[in-house]
Each structure stands twice: as structure tokens, then as C-alpha cells.
Design an enzyme around this catalytic site. Structure first.
Site, PDB file in Angstrom:
ATOM      1  N   CYS A   1       0.940  -1.226   0.166  1.00  0.00           N
ATOM      2  CA  CYS A   1      -0.072  -0.051  -0.049  1.00  0.00           C
ATOM      3  C   CYS A   1       0.965   1.212  -0.106  1.00  0.00           C
ATOM      4  O   CYS A   1       1.722   1.538  -0.977  1.00  0.00           O
ATOM      5  CB  CYS A   1      -0.854  -0.022   1.077  1.00  0.00           C
TER       6      CYS A   1
ATOM      7  N   HIS B   1      -3.724  -5.371  -0.152  1.00  0.00           N
ATOM      8  CA  HIS B   1      -3.257  -5.936   1.477  1.00  0.00           C
ATOM      9  C   HIS B   1      -3.228  -7.407   1.182  1.00  0.00           C
ATOM     10  O   HIS B   1      -4.446  -7.953   1.652  1.00  0.00           O
ATOM     11  CB  HIS B   1      -4.264  -5.277   2.072  1.00  0.00           C
TER      12      HIS B   1
ATOM     13  N   GLU C   1      -2.126  -9.180   3.431  1.00  0.00           N
ATOM     14  CA  GLU C   1      -2.365  -9.606   4.823  1.00  0.00           C
ATOM     15  C   GLU C   1      -3.916  -9.753   5.089  1.00  0.00           C
ATOM     16  O   GLU C   1      -4.540  -9.988   6.343  1.00  0.00           O
ATOM     17  CB  GLU C   1      -1.754  -8.812   5.917  1.00  0.00           C
TER      18      GLU C   1
END
Length: 363
Positions: free
Chosen positions: A247, A332, A334
Site C-alpha cells: 500500500c 493488502h 495480509e
């Protein structure tokens, strides 16, 4: 229920029910299309000072639990929902949404048409807005709102002030905290990494002193051009250590390599954004939260190659360095919240570290 209003900089006023803190707040009004994950969204440092509109009509129905926070001290400016569940149903729930918002001093507004508000933002672009009490003078509020100048030190606000150690085993990874979500460190530790978290303005010399095997660049809020010190540090790291950016970290790595960034009309925020790997043709569903993007044309003449694009609008979603072990993605992997299609990027990073270690004499 006490009434509260939202005024936008275009003069439109929406009235609803007050939730959370009763303080006034001013910020960029953005929308997120995720159907679940409001706890992770509100605790994501990337939403620093923003007023988040959730398009899913019922929020808070599974409450707030102890496990799903992405930071301990949320920095979101405010929340707007269609309906807030006062009596959540979930065995993990420890509080309802309103109670938690009050505890964290986050103002919120319920009872408005969030999808209408979202269509307005999509048409006009992100707008600044203010949440305020029904007794306040609207003319004065509008004048103040139109004169509002947002702060440009959001990363400084959310980054750790002091380095700390998140112990693991094996590979030593420095995590540059530009507003890092807990999910990043969690994924690194899960893969046998010993993580040192450093402030956003740490110098390259500070990083080299730790003798790391790799550097992780976190997500974070705002405009990447507001963090020139991070760009200068990265220029000194590229070519010396494996680097993986997420990001804001992706944007900062790209700027360090000579690319440029610009603001999107209304950003990408949600858990269902399709991203295509242009090398393999694979498409992943991804979780996203950003208002800026790397300009695709600016990659020409740099040492970066385009690796991922957004299927919806063709914007840059990932790059890799042509000569050195460094890559980054705009989305993202994660998740938290969102799909885990791209979680294997952390495996790609650790494999990159192992390959680099094998070629580098150990001190």
C-alpha cells in the site's frame, strides 16, 4: 436518540442519529464496500482522520471482540452507517459498536442512506465533511469546512515513536511503520521471521545497524509525497536488502525509484477488488484501502516493471525491480478484513530473503 448531522463541503446536509463520541470531527469522507470487517477497518491506521462510510446496511451485528484489532489506538476520524446493531449476537463479542466508539472517542452517525452518499462521492470525488450536533449553526460550519486544510503529517501521527521488537525466529526483518496493521507482523512471525518495528523516519544507517535480512514497508495513511524522508531512506536501501512494500509502502518504493503518484477520484476501499498478475494472468480478489496511486506512465524510464493491474480501472497494483530483490503491491495480502488470495506474497518475500542470504557472505 440524540440527532447529529453531516455537512459536506458542497453544502449538502444529512441528519441521523448520534453514535459514539459527541465531539465534532472534520475529515475526508470516504466509503468502503466490505460486507464485514468493520472492527478491522476502524482500527486500520490508514484511515487516519477520515470519516468512513460503510455501504453494507447493517453494521455492528457481531459486536466488538478482543482479537480483530489492527492497532490498539484507532485514528479514524469518524464513522457513517445506515443501521447500527445495539444488541450484537456473537460468542466473541465483548461490547457493542456504540460502546466501543465512545471508549475510543470516535464520533459516528447512523440512520442515513449510505449508498446514496456513496454514489455522490463516486460522482463528485471524495469530499470533506463535518459531523456536528443538530444545534450548531450550519452557515458557520460550511464556512469553516470550505476553509479546512487537512494535516499532512498523518504518517507521523500513526507511526510508532520508538523502535520495538516483535520476537520470532529465523530471518530478521525490519518493518518500517508508516501506519502498520498488526496483520503484517503476524504474517511475518508466522513464517519464522524475527521482526524489528522502526519509526517511519528511521535513517538507512539505523536499519543497517540491525543487520537485517530484509525490509518490510507497511501500509499507512495519506499522500506518499508527504513522507519525503522515507523516500530518501529507501533510495539508500534498494540494492542492499530484499524489500517488500504494501500500500503506502508500495507507493514510497515506487517514488524512490523515480515514479510519480496522483490522487484517485474516490479511491479503492473494499474487500472484493480484482487484481491481475500481468505475468501469469492470475486474478486475485483483494482487500484495498488507498486514495492515491502510482501513475502507470511514470514507470517508463525507471528500473521498475509493472506486475499487477486493477481489473476494474487498469491502475497500477504492483511493481518489481528489474535488477534488485524488491517488489511491492498496492493491495493488502495480509487481508484483515478480506480474502486471502494473495497471502502467498509473504512466502515470495521470505523466499527472496533466503535466496539473497545464500548469495551474500554472512558477517
Amino acid at each position: 436518540m440524540r440527532k447529529r448531522k453531516l455537512m459536506l463541503e458542497n453544502g449538502i446536509v444529512l441528519t441521523g442519529e448520534a453514535l459514539g463520541s459527541l465531539r465534532q470531527t472534520t475529515g475526508e469522507v470516504v466509503f468502503n464496500t466490505s460486507m464485514t470487517g468493520y472492527q478491522e477497518i476502524l482500527s486500520d491506521p490508514s484511515y487516519c482522520d477520515q470519516i468512513v462510510t460503510l455501504t453494507y446496511p447493517l453494521i455492528g451485528n457481531y459486536g466488538i471482540n478482543r482479537d480483530d484489532f489492527e492497532t490498539l489506538n484507532p485514528s479514524a476520524g469518524g464513522l457513517i452507517v445506515k443501521e447500527s446493531a445495539a444488541h450484537p449476537s456473537n460468542f466473541r463479542s465483548a461490547a457493542n459498536l456504540d460502546e466501543w466508539l465512545k471508549e475510543k472517542d470516535i464520533p459516528a452517525l447512523a440512520g442515513v442512506d449510505t449508498r446514496m452518499l456513496t454514489r455522490m462521492i463516486r460522482e463528485h470525488g471524495t469530499l470533506y465533511g463535518r459531523l456536528f450536533g443538530e444545534q450548531e449553526e450550519e452557515k458557520e460550519i460550511l464556512e469553516e469546512l470550505r476553509a479546512f486544510q487537512p494535516t499532512r503529517n498523518k504518517v507521523k501521527k500513526v507511526s510508532t515513536q520508538h523502535a520495538y521488537h516483535a520476537p520470532g525466529t529465523g530471518r530478521r526483518v525490519v518493518l518500517m511503520d508508516y501506519g502498520a496493521k498488526h496483520g503484517i507482523a503476524r504474517n511475518l512471525i508466522k513464517r519464522g521471521c524475527d521482526v524489528f518495528v522502526l519509526p517511519y523516519n528511521s535513517l538507512a544507517e539505523d536499519i543497517f545497524k540491525l543487520n537485517p535480512d530484509g525490509v518490510m514497508l507497511s501500509n499507512g495513511p495519506g499522500d506518499p509525497e508527504d513522507v519525503p524522508e522515507a523516500v530518501e531512506t529507501l533510495k539508500k536501501l534498494i540494492g542492499h536488502l530484499p524489500i517488500f512494500g504494501i500500500c503506502l509502502g508500495h507507493q514510497l518504493l515506487s517514488l524512490a525509484c523515480g515514479a510519480s503518484s496522483s490522487k484517485l477520484k474516490f479511491g479503492h476501499r473494499g474487500a472484493n477488488h480484482p487484481v491481475k498478475d500481468v505475468r501469469s494472468g492470475r486474478v486475485d480478489m483483494t482487500s484495498q484501502n488507498h486514495g492515491y496511486t502510482i501513475d502507470r506512465d511514470s514507470l517508463m524510464g525507471t528500473d521498475l516493471q509493472l506486475t499487477h493491474v486493477n481489473v476494474n480501472d487498469g491502475t497500477v497494483e504492483g511493481v518489481a525491480h528489474n535488477h534488485y530483490p524488491a517488489f511491492s503491491v498496492q493491495y493488502h495480502p495480509e487481508a484483515s478484513p478480506g480474502p486471502e488470495d494473495s497471502n502467498d506474497l509473504f512466502d515470495e518475500f521470505t523466499a527472496m530473503i533466503d535466496k539473497h542470504r545464500a548469495k551474500t557472505p554472512q558477517v
